[in-house]
Design a protein around this motif. Structure first.
Motif, PDB file in Angstrom:
ATOM      1  N   PHE A 103     -17.830 -37.725 -10.846  1.00 42.94           N
ATOM      2  CA  PHE A 103     -17.166 -38.402 -11.967  1.00 42.94           C
ATOM      3  C   PHE A 103     -18.048 -39.539 -12.490  1.00 42.94           C
ATOM      4  N   LEU A 104     -18.594 -40.329 -11.581  1.00 42.31           N
ATOM      5  CA  LEU A 104     -19.429 -41.453 -11.999  1.00 42.31           C
ATOM      6  C   LEU A 104     -20.716 -40.973 -12.680  1.00 42.31           C
ATOM      7  N   LEU A 105     -21.269 -39.881 -12.209  1.00 39.40           N
ATOM      8  CA  LEU A 105     -22.521 -39.381 -12.787  1.00 39.40           C
ATOM      9  C   LEU A 105     -22.381 -38.934 -14.236  1.00 39.40           C
ATOM     10  N   PHE A 164     -19.295 -44.767 -23.353  1.00 41.06           N
ATOM     11  CA  PHE A 164     -20.101 -45.511 -22.390  1.00 41.06           C
ATOM     12  C   PHE A 164     -20.908 -46.609 -23.078  1.00 41.06           C
ATOM     13  N   GLU A 165     -21.333 -46.360 -24.296  1.00 42.95           N
ATOM     14  CA  GLU A 165     -22.123 -47.350 -25.042  1.00 42.95           C
ATOM     15  C   GLU A 165     -21.303 -48.596 -25.387  1.00 42.95           C
ATOM     16  N   GLU A 166     -19.990 -48.488 -25.320  1.00 40.79           N
ATOM     17  CA  GLU A 166     -19.119 -49.621 -25.639  1.00 40.79           C
ATOM     18  C   GLU A 166     -18.915 -50.559 -24.453  1.00 40.79           C
ATOM     19  N   LEU A 167     -19.367 -50.182 -23.260  1.00 38.43           N
ATOM     20  CA  LEU A 167     -19.164 -51.021 -22.082  1.00 38.43           C
ATOM     21  C   LEU A 167     -19.931 -52.322 -22.208  1.00 38.43           C
ATOM     22  N   ASP A 168     -19.313 -53.411 -21.714  1.00 38.29           N
ATOM     23  CA  ASP A 168     -20.026 -54.690 -21.718  1.00 38.29           C
ATOM     24  C   ASP A 168     -20.962 -54.749 -20.508  1.00 38.29           C
ATOM     25  N   ASP A 169     -21.726 -55.827 -20.408  1.00 36.45           N
ATOM     26  CA  ASP A 169     -22.726 -55.934 -19.338  1.00 36.45           C
ATOM     27  C   ASP A 169     -22.094 -55.895 -17.944  1.00 36.45           C
ATOM     28  N   LEU A 170     -20.933 -56.551 -17.777  1.00 43.22           N
ATOM     29  CA  LEU A 170     -20.264 -56.536 -16.479  1.00 43.22           C
ATOM     30  C   LEU A 170     -19.837 -55.116 -16.106  1.00 43.22           C
ATOM     31  N   GLN A 171     -19.255 -54.400 -17.043  1.00 39.00           N
ATOM     32  CA  GLN A 171     -18.816 -53.040 -16.780  1.00 39.00           C
ATOM     33  C   GLN A 171     -19.989 -52.126 -16.421  1.00 39.00           C
ATOM     34  N   VAL A 172     -21.093 -52.271 -17.124  1.00 35.19           N
ATOM     35  CA  VAL A 172     -22.286 -51.473 -16.819  1.00 35.19           C
ATOM     36  C   VAL A 172     -22.813 -51.843 -15.435  1.00 35.19           C
ATOM     37  N   GLY A 173     -22.831 -53.133 -15.112  1.00 31.01           N
ATOM     38  CA  GLY A 173     -23.286 -53.577 -13.794  1.00 31.01           C
ATOM     39  C   GLY A 173     -22.414 -53.026 -12.672  1.00 31.01           C
ATOM     40  N   VAL A 174     -21.094 -53.087 -12.862  1.00 34.53           N
ATOM     41  CA  VAL A 174     -20.172 -52.554 -11.862  1.00 34.53           C
ATOM     42  C   VAL A 174     -20.365 -51.047 -11.740  1.00 34.53           C
ATOM     43  N   TYR A 175     -20.502 -50.375 -12.877  1.00 33.73           N
ATOM     44  CA  TYR A 175     -20.727 -48.933 -12.846  1.00 33.73           C
ATOM     45  C   TYR A 175     -21.967 -48.590 -12.028  1.00 33.73           C
ATOM     46  N   LEU A 176     -23.071 -49.280 -12.271  1.00 33.44           N
ATOM     47  CA  LEU A 176     -24.312 -48.991 -11.551  1.00 33.44           C
ATOM     48  C   LEU A 176     -24.169 -49.280 -10.051  1.00 33.44           C
ATOM     49  N   CYS A 177     -23.460 -50.352  -9.709  1.00 36.83           N
ATOM     50  CA  CYS A 177     -23.208 -50.650  -8.292  1.00 36.83           C
ATOM     51  C   CYS A 177     -22.372 -49.554  -7.639  1.00 36.83           C
ATOM     52  N   LEU A 178     -21.343 -49.085  -8.346  1.00 40.23           N
ATOM     53  CA  LEU A 178     -20.491 -48.023  -7.814  1.00 40.23           C
ATOM     54  C   LEU A 178     -21.282 -46.732  -7.607  1.00 40.23           C
ATOM     55  N   LEU A 179     -22.146 -46.425  -8.561  1.00 45.75           N
ATOM     56  CA  LEU A 179     -22.964 -45.230  -8.439  1.00 45.75           C
ATOM     57  C   LEU A 179     -23.906 -45.347  -7.238  1.00 45.75           C
ATOM     58  N   CYS A 180     -24.541 -46.508  -7.091  1.00 46.83           N
ATOM     59  CA  CYS A 180     -25.443 -46.723  -5.950  1.00 46.83           C
ATOM     60  C   CYS A 180     -24.688 -46.659  -4.623  1.00 46.83           C
ATOM     61  N   PRO A 227     -16.696 -45.822  10.400  1.00 45.92           N
ATOM     62  CA  PRO A 227     -15.957 -46.974   9.849  1.00 45.92           C
ATOM     63  C   PRO A 227     -16.729 -47.693   8.734  1.00 45.92           C
ATOM     64  N   PHE A 228     -18.052 -47.765   8.870  1.00 46.21           N
ATOM     65  CA  PHE A 228     -18.869 -48.409   7.841  1.00 46.21           C
ATOM     66  C   PHE A 228     -18.786 -47.619   6.532  1.00 46.21           C
ATOM     67  N   ALA A 229     -18.924 -46.300   6.626  1.00 44.23           N
ATOM     68  CA  ALA A 229     -18.821 -45.457   5.437  1.00 44.23           C
ATOM     69  C   ALA A 229     -17.418 -45.544   4.836  1.00 44.23           C
ATOM     70  N   THR A 230     -16.393 -45.593   5.686  1.00 44.28           N
ATOM     71  CA  THR A 230     -15.013 -45.695   5.198  1.00 44.28           C
ATOM     72  C   THR A 230     -14.809 -46.995   4.432  1.00 44.28           C
ATOM     73  N   ALA A 231     -15.354 -48.087   4.945  1.00 45.43           N
ATOM     74  CA  ALA A 231     -15.240 -49.373   4.237  1.00 45.43           C
ATOM     75  C   ALA A 231     -15.915 -49.295   2.873  1.00 45.43           C
ATOM     76  N   LEU A 232     -17.080 -48.664   2.816  1.00 50.82           N
ATOM     77  CA  LEU A 232     -17.772 -48.523   1.527  1.00 50.82           C
ATOM     78  C   LEU A 232     -16.978 -47.631   0.571  1.00 50.82           C
ATOM     79  N   VAL A 233     -16.337 -46.589   1.105  1.00 50.58           N
ATOM     80  CA  VAL A 233     -15.487 -45.739   0.266  1.00 50.58           C
ATOM     81  C   VAL A 233     -14.356 -46.577  -0.330  1.00 50.58           C
ATOM     82  N   GLY A 234     -13.775 -47.461   0.473  1.00 51.84           N
ATOM     83  CA  GLY A 234     -12.717 -48.334  -0.031  1.00 51.84           C
ATOM     84  C   GLY A 234     -13.192 -49.204  -1.179  1.00 51.84           C
ATOM     85  N   VAL A 235     -14.398 -49.729  -1.064  1.00 50.16           N
ATOM     86  CA  VAL A 235     -14.969 -50.551  -2.140  1.00 50.16           C
ATOM     87  C   VAL A 235     -15.190 -49.701  -3.387  1.00 50.16           C
TER      88      VAL A 235
END
Length: 190
Positions: free
Chosen positions: A69-71, A79-95, A132-140
């Motif tokens: 979904f993120l890809l 997507f071009e309408e996203l502000d800088d914060l939204q793009v930053g969060v998106y890139l963090c989520l993808l990573c 547990p580490f992967a599960t915590a990241l999934v939660g984020v």
């Protein structure tokens, strides 16, 4: 999450830390009988490994769908309408989604590296630490994705509330509730 080190406690059992330093503890050199299940230490390790594989399959399927979904988001017109914060969060989520995939796949490389060395205790112990580490990241990632969608659709306030509620629910369902059940089970065992 909290079952490491408890013998015969059921799903998610792992050998006690002193049982398998470097994977050569008593449960692998001299398989013991487990009074609760009638299984040797090696049988317990095999069962634990199979149960962990099931957990990993569930987690991997879910994160693959979310990563997919993120890809596709950057290829959407809005997507071009996203502000800088939204793009930053998106890139963090993808990573983070890719990192979770790498963590889950690391259990495969661990298995390949240790295969045939008769150190399944080491494999189970390290996989038990990854889950547990992967599960915590999934939660984020779940909360972050919800934040992003609500931020785009309803605005920042709604997105913060919904993501905060989800994080609180994850803490209750994934940490507090299982730990409470674990404490009760340990008290009942005596």
């Amino acid at each position: 999450m909290g079952a490491a080190g408890q013998e015969g406690a059921g799903a998610g059992d792992t050998p006690a830390p002193g049982d398998s330093p470097g994977g050569q503890g008593p449960s692998e050199r001299h398989p013991r009988r487990d009074d609760r299940r009638g299984e040797s230490g090696n049988q317990r390790l095999d069962r634990n490994w199979q149960e962990m594989l099931q957990e990993l399959r569930v987690m991997q399927a879910g994160i693959q769908i979310l990563a997919g979904f993120l890809l596709i988001l950057p290829f959407q017109r809005r997507f071009e309408e996203l502000d800088d914060l939204q793009v930053g969060v998106y890139l963090c989520l993808l990573c983070l989604s890719v990192l979770i995939q790498a963590l889950l796949l690391s259990t495969v490389t661990l298995h390949r590296a240790l295969f045939g060395l008769h150190v399944k205790g080491t494999l189970v112990e390290h996989t038990a630490a990854i889950i547990p580490f992967a599960t915590a990241l999934v939660g984020v990632v779940l909360a972050g994705t919800l934040w992003l969608v609500f931020d785009i659709v309803l605005g920042r306030t709604a997105s913060l509330v919904v993501a905060g509620v989800l994080l609180a629910l994850e803490a209750i369902l994934w940490v507090a509730y299982p730990l409470a059940l674990r404490r009760r089970a340990l008290r009942q065992r005596g």
